[in-house]
Scaffold this active site. Structure first.
Site, mmCIF file in Angstrom:
data_model
loop_
_atom_site.group_PDB
_atom_site.id
_atom_site.type_symbol
_atom_site.label_atom_id
_atom_site.label_comp_id
_atom_site.label_asym_id
_atom_site.label_seq_id
_atom_site.Cartn_x
_atom_site.Cartn_y
_atom_site.Cartn_z
ATOM 1 N N ARG A 135 0.843 -1.209 0.000
ATOM 2 C CA ARG A 135 0.000 0.000 0.000
ATOM 3 C C ARG A 135 0.866 1.243 0.000
ATOM 4 O O ARG A 135 1.838 1.327 0.726
ATOM 5 C CB ARG A 135 -0.900 -0.002 1.241
ATOM 6 C CG ARG A 135 -1.824 -1.205 1.254
ATOM 7 C CD ARG A 135 -2.730 -1.232 2.463
ATOM 8 N NE ARG A 135 -3.523 -2.450 2.440
ATOM 9 C CZ ARG A 135 -4.425 -2.789 3.355
ATOM 10 N NH1 ARG A 135 -4.647 -1.974 4.367
ATOM 11 N NH2 ARG A 135 -5.088 -3.917 3.262
ATOM 12 N N ARG A 152 2.603 0.857 10.186
ATOM 13 C CA ARG A 152 2.079 1.310 8.889
ATOM 14 C C ARG A 152 3.193 1.283 7.851
ATOM 15 O O ARG A 152 3.867 2.270 7.617
ATOM 16 C CB ARG A 152 1.502 2.733 9.035
ATOM 17 C CG ARG A 152 0.714 3.221 7.836
ATOM 18 C CD ARG A 152 0.197 4.633 8.049
ATOM 19 N NE ARG A 152 -0.696 4.738 9.185
ATOM 20 C CZ ARG A 152 -1.991 4.440 9.146
ATOM 21 N NH1 ARG A 152 -2.543 4.073 8.017
ATOM 22 N NH2 ARG A 152 -2.730 4.532 10.222
ATOM 23 N N GLU A 209 -6.014 -0.929 15.317
ATOM 24 C CA GLU A 209 -6.610 -1.916 14.414
ATOM 25 C C GLU A 209 -5.619 -3.015 14.032
ATOM 26 O O GLU A 209 -4.478 -2.755 13.659
ATOM 27 C CB GLU A 209 -7.082 -1.206 13.142
ATOM 28 C CG GLU A 209 -7.693 -2.165 12.133
ATOM 29 C CD GLU A 209 -8.085 -1.452 10.830
ATOM 30 O OE1 GLU A 209 -8.160 -0.211 10.826
ATOM 31 O OE2 GLU A 209 -8.300 -2.156 9.831
ATOM 32 N N SER A 262 -9.857 -6.417 10.218
ATOM 33 C CA SER A 262 -11.093 -5.785 9.780
ATOM 34 C C SER A 262 -11.907 -6.889 9.128
ATOM 35 O O SER A 262 -11.432 -7.541 8.202
ATOM 36 C CB SER A 262 -10.738 -4.690 8.779
ATOM 37 O OG SER A 262 -11.841 -3.862 8.537
ATOM 38 N N ARG A 314 1.537 -6.267 12.622
ATOM 39 C CA ARG A 314 0.939 -5.636 13.804
ATOM 40 C C ARG A 314 0.818 -6.629 14.952
ATOM 41 O O ARG A 314 0.916 -6.262 16.122
ATOM 42 C CB ARG A 314 -0.424 -5.034 13.456
ATOM 43 C CG ARG A 314 -0.276 -3.791 12.581
ATOM 44 C CD ARG A 314 -1.570 -3.027 12.389
ATOM 45 N NE ARG A 314 -1.329 -1.866 11.518
ATOM 46 C CZ ARG A 314 -2.261 -0.986 11.174
ATOM 47 N NH1 ARG A 314 -3.515 -1.121 11.605
ATOM 48 N NH2 ARG A 314 -1.959 0.029 10.396
#
Length: 416
Positions: A255, A270, A342, A345, A383
């Site tokens: 990403r 991130r 987070e 999801s 994460r």
RNA sequence: GGAGAGUUGGCAGAGUGGUCGAAUGCGGUGGUCUUGAAAACCAUUGAGGCUUCACGGUUUCCAGAGGUUCGAAUCCUCUACUCUCCGCCA
């Protein structure tokens, strides 16, 4: 894609619903008008085609007939050209309208209005100042962020030694759990995907800026294995009795993180590339609501097995992703940030993706309609790595691994 | 990378520019027969769109996109994919 029948029958209700998701009212009205125009031109085209078809004689036409046919054919072609233009406009528009939220999704404008469903596990009380995962990992020699920058630039990880092993072991642990306990079939797919696949799941056409693309090719680095897994059955008609189909894949995710300058610059929260274990299900429409709860449970099982405190959050309408009709986020506790972040999801897309990717199912030989698709991270590996470090750290800067990883790390490595 | 062959309905496989949404076989579904099953026999069986309360009507689709033609599954061009042979290669 929105069900066009639903769009026509419940225009106003759909509009209200989409407004809660941040869709522009004018854009929606525009879409409705375009749909009406398309239907009208379709009708006109068919009338002309019918007229032409009725005039075609059996066998070779006489010269007079040929002249007449030539005329008819000309008017049909002109109309078809007009229809094509309108149809393309409509298609473009349709691909840009997001999925509508389910009625029970809390209405809200952004993440501040998300709803905490439950908290599981208690954040540990430290009798020392807990370190952040990046500090711990650098001290242990498990991460080398500086050298990562030399090789790939900012926002890339370099796992080293026992850190690299832990990252690998976490992945394997997750895959094993999902395949042996939750009934998923493991898939190893290519990281490069075509735009048709990205359109199927909804990343394209709207979010091209978030994606890496191979120069001069219709190939992109997949931002999530949701793309590969959901598009497994692109264009296919599945057998009803074979549902639900469950797949799990471990894949690197890429990403650009455009627009997130300055956010989470330290560590591996991130990154441009990270590993994720992804769960995808294809289910009958009537099973998707219950299916989402189950899938959520599968993701939670990983956090529980790793003894990580977390909470379940239901996203409000304004925070829902483009394709999702309902989403639960799993947020894991990060002691150094004193916050939940987070880590997964889990979403129900209803028939939105299936409609784009043309994934249908049939019951007793007859096509019954589009399947519903579900997906969720189970979990984001980087994460998880970071959360594990922060939550299991000792006052000497070591890590106590959870019992679940003993079979993977070996007894003597379980407690470092 | 070079040379060649191919891509048709769930599968296999015909198809010479008009009568082809497409023969035939298998499979699926329903039925007859049977105590039941198998076999046999009969019937039926692609998908999408628009329209209709519905019955139905209509249109489009033979890998994809263009083109030739009054007319294309059939001819031409490009693209993708599959297979065979050669080369290269983890």
């Amino acid at each position: 894609m929105i069900n066009p029948q639903h769009l026509r029958d419940n225009t106003e209700a759909l509009k209200q619903s989409l407004l809660t998701k941040g869709v522009d009212a004018g854009e929606f009205d525009n879409y409705v008008a375009l749909d009406q125009k398309w239907r009208a031109v379709t009708q006109e085209t068919e009338v002309l085609q019918q007229e032409r078809n009725a005039s075609i004689p059996k066998g070779k036409p006489s010269p007079e007939e040929q002249t007449k046919l030539a005329e008819l054919s000309k008017s049909v072609k002109a109309k078809q050209a007009e229809l094509q233009v309108v149809a393309e406009e409509l298609k473009t528009k349709a691909m840009e309208i997001p999925n509508a939220p389910l009625p029970d999704v809390p209405v809200g404008k952004d993440e501040s209005e998300n709803k905490v469903i439950r908290e599981v596990g208690t954040p540990r009380k430290f009798d020392f100042e807990p370190k952040s995962h990046e500090v711990l990992a650098e001290e242990l020699g498990w991460l080398d962020m500086e050298r990562a920058t030399k090789i790939s630039g900012s926002r890339f990880a370099l796992f080293m030694g026992a850190g690299a092993k832990l990252e690998r072991v976490l992945t394997q642990f997750m895959l094993d759990k999902h395949t042996t306990e939750h009934g998923y079939t493991e898939v190893q797919a290519a990281a490069l995907v075509q735009s048709s696949a990205l359109e199927g799941t909804g990343q394209l056409p709207k979010f091209a800026d978030d994606l890496y693309r191979m120069e001069g090719l219709d190939l992109w680095l997949s931002p999530t294995a949701e793309v590969q897994l959901t598009n497994l059955y692109q264009g296919e008609i599945l057998e009803g009795p074979s549902l639900p189909l469950r797949y799990v894949a471990h894949a690197p995710c890429f990403r650009k993180e455009a627009g997130s300058y300055g956010k989470d610059m330290k560590g591996i929260i991130r990154n441009h590339q990270f590993d994720k274990v992804e769960l995808v299900q294809f289910v009958r429409p009537e099973d998707s609501s219950a299916g989402l709860e189950k899938l959520l449970g599968h993701a939670e099982a990983i956090l529980q097995a790793l003894e990580l405190p977390y909470r379940v959050v239901e996203l409000c309408t304004g925070d829902l992703g483009f394709s999702a009709a309902k989403t639960y986020d799993l947020e894991v506790w990060f002691p150094s940030q004193n916050a939940y972040r987070e880590i997964s999801s889990c979403s129900n897309f209803l028939d939105f993706q299936a409609r784009r990717a043309m994934i249908r199912y049939k019951e007793e030989g007859k096509v019954s309609g589009y399947v519903h698709t579900l997906n969720g991270s189970g979990l984001a590996v980087g994460r998880t790595f970071a959360a594990l470090l922060e939550n299991s750290q000792t006052d000497t800067g070591n890590i106590n691994h959870p019992r679940a990883l003993v079979p993977y790390l070996g007894q003597e490595n379980a407690i470092v």
